[in-house]
Scaffold this motif. Structure first.
Motif, PDB file in Angstrom:
ATOM      1  N   PHE A 173      -4.263  -1.934  -2.297  1.00 19.60           N
ATOM      2  CA  PHE A 173      -2.927  -1.588  -1.826  1.00 19.60           C
ATOM      3  C   PHE A 173      -2.314  -2.763  -1.065  1.00 19.60           C
ATOM      4  N   ALA A 174      -3.121  -3.433  -0.252  1.00 19.87           N
ATOM      5  CA  ALA A 174      -2.626  -4.569   0.529  1.00 19.87           C
ATOM      6  C   ALA A 174      -2.065  -5.659  -0.374  1.00 19.87           C
ATOM      7  N   ASP A 175      -2.689  -5.880  -1.526  1.00 18.19           N
ATOM      8  CA  ASP A 175      -2.220  -6.903  -2.461  1.00 18.19           C
ATOM      9  C   ASP A 175      -0.810  -6.609  -2.969  1.00 18.19           C
ATOM     10  N   LYS A 176      -0.438  -5.341  -3.015  1.00 22.26           N
ATOM     11  CA  LYS A 176       0.872  -4.944  -3.530  1.00 22.26           C
ATOM     12  C   LYS A 176       1.896  -4.736  -2.416  1.00 22.26           C
ATOM     13  N   SER A 177       1.415  -4.637  -1.195  1.00 28.39           N
ATOM     14  CA  SER A 177       2.281  -4.325  -0.068  1.00 28.39           C
ATOM     15  C   SER A 177       3.073  -5.545   0.387  1.00 28.39           C
ATOM     16  N   GLU A 178       4.349  -5.353   0.723  1.00 28.47           N
ATOM     17  CA  GLU A 178       5.187  -6.448   1.217  1.00 28.47           C
ATOM     18  C   GLU A 178       4.673  -7.002   2.543  1.00 28.47           C
TER      19      GLU A 178
END
Length: 361
Positions: A173-178
Motif C-alpha cells: 500500500f505504501a508503494d501506491k500511497s502519495e
C-alpha cells in the motif's frame, strides 16, 4: 565529508541551484546486471512536483550513466551518474541572501566556510539526496543477487502515529500511497496533517520505518564499525533527520531484560527487539529501523533571525518547499540502508581464510 562507505564508496557532488548533481560509485563489483528502469523508478519516487504533498519544484530527475557500465553490466570501474537541474528559481532567494534562515544550515555553513550558496541551501539542500537515491538503486541491484530487499514507508506524520505492530505495516500500500503511508487506515489523516501545515504556511515532521529482509547472520564489523552504528551514521546523515532507532529502540530502555531479550526456539527468534543486529553483527532476523524527521525548516511565516553582519532581521521566505520532508525522506532511507548492507556484504567476503580461499578456487 562527501564520501560514504568503506569498501563500496559513494561520493556525491553538486548544489541545489547549480548545473547538476550526481554521484560516483567506487568499488562496485563487475558483472552486476544494470537495471536502468529500476534506477529511474527510484528517482521518480523521490523527485519533486509529483503531488500537492511535496514541493512544486518540477524536475524530471533523469539519470544519465556516464561510466562504469558496458552492454548492460557493471565493469568494476567507477560508475558516474549525473542528474541535471532543470527548474531552479534562484531569484526566489534574493531577498534572503544575507540572512540566516532559522533552523537551516545557513549560519553553520557560513561559520565553517565563510561563504555559502544561499540559493536553496546549496550543498545543504535536500536536492542532494537524489544522488544518494541513485547510488542506493545500484546497491539494490547488487543486493537483489542475494535476495535481500529493503523497503521503507511512513508510519507517523506529526502527532498522528500508527499503532500497528511493525509486522502489520503494508509496504504494498505504501508503494501506491502519495505519502508512502504504511497504515492504510491513517493515510487520510496523514494527508490532512500535511494539508493543515500548508494551509497555515507551516510544516510538519514525520517518522519512517525501514525493513531489510533476507540478510543472513554474520554481516557487520564489531566494535567501532558495528552494523547498527553504520545505519545510524547513514540515516542521521540525511537532511532533517534528528533521531534513529534500531529494533525496540528507546522502548528497550523502558523494559526489563526478561521482556527485551529475544528468545530462540526451533532455530528462530521468538521476537525481534534487537532489530536484527546483535553485537553489531546481523543475527539473521529482519533488520528494522525507525528514522525521525523534523519539520521542514522552510516555512512561509515571518521569523526573527539575523543577517551575516550580526544585525537583527525578519526572514520571510518565497519559493517552493516541502511541507513534510519526511515523506520523500522515506525513499532516501531505503537508499542509505541499501548502501550500508551492500558495503557490509563486500566487507564480509574476506572475513575468514576459508572465504578468501573460496574466492580463488
Amino acid at each position: 565529508m562527501n564520501t560514504f562507505g568503506t569498501r563500496l564508496k559513494i561520493t556525491t557532488f553538486g548544489e541545489s541551484h547549480g548545473k547538476a548533481i550526481g554521484c560516483v560509485i567506487d568499488g562496485f563489483p563487475a558483472g552486476v546486471r544494470i537495471d536502468e528502469a529500476f534506477l529511474q523508478s527510484e528517482l521518480d519516487k523521490r523527485k519533486p512536483g509529483t503531488s500537492k504533498f511535496s514541493t512544486q519544484r518540477k524536475e524530471s530527475d533523469k539519470a544519465e550513466i556516464l561510466s562504469g557500465t558496458f552492454e548492460g553490466f557493471s565493469m568494476g570501474t567507477p560508475i558516474a551518474v549525473v542528474i541535471f537541474n532543470e527548474n531552479q528559481h534562484s531569484k526566489d532567494y534574493d531577498n534572503i541572501k544575507d540572512l540566516f534562515r532559522p533552523s537551516h544550515g545557513d549560519l553553520s555553513y557560513f561559520a565553517k566556510y565563510g561563504i555559502r550558496d544561499y540559493r536553496g541551501g546549496g550543498r545543504a539542500s535536500a536536492r542532494e539526496s537524489a544522488a544518494r537515491v541513485a547510488a542506493g538503486a545500484f546497491a539494490q541491484m547488487l543486493l537483489a543477487e542475494f535476495n535481500i530487499s529493503v523497503k521503507s514507508g511512513v508510519f507517523a506524520i506529526g502527532k498522528v502515529q500508527s499503532e500497528l505492530e511493525s509486522k502489520d505495516f503494508d509496504f504494498e500500500f505504501a508503494d501506491k500511497s502519495e505519502v508512502f503511508a504504511l497504515d492504510k487506515a491513517l493515510e487520510a489523516s496523514f494527508k490532512e496533517q500535511i494539508t493543515q501545515a500548508l494551509r497555515t504556511k507551516d510544516s510538519v515532521g514525520a517518522a519512517v520505518f525501514t525493513r531489510i529482509s533476507g540478510v543472513k547472520a554474520g554481516l557487520g564489523e564489531p566494535l567501532y564499525d558495528k552494523l547498527d552504528s553504520k545505519f545510524a551514521h547513514a540515516l542521521m546523515g540525511i537532511n532533517a533527520v534528528k533521531a534513529v532507532e534500531i529494533g525496540a529502540g528507546i522502548r528497550s530502555s523502558q523494559s526489563f531484560g526478561s521482556q527485551n531479550n529475544d528468545r530462540i526456539k526451533d532455530q528462530q527468534f521468538l521476537s525481534n527487539h534487537a532489530g536484527g543486529i546483535l553485537a553489531g553483527i546481523s543475527s539473521g532476523a529482519d533488520i528494522e529501523l525507525r528514522t525521525y524527521f523534523k519539520p521542514t525548516p522552510s516555512i512561509f511565516l515571518a521569523q526573527e533571525t539575523m543577517d551575516k553582519f550580526g544585525n537583527n532581521a525578519i526572514c520571510e521566505l518565497k519559493g517552493r518547499h516541502d511541507p513534510c520532508v519526511g515523506v520523500r525522506g522515506s525513499v532516501i532511507c531505503s537508499a542509505m540502508a541499501r548502501l550500508v548492507i551492500a558495503d557490509a556484504l563486500m566487507l564480509n567476503a574476506n572475513a575468514s581464510l576459508a572465504r578468501l580461499k573460496k574466492a580463488y578456487e
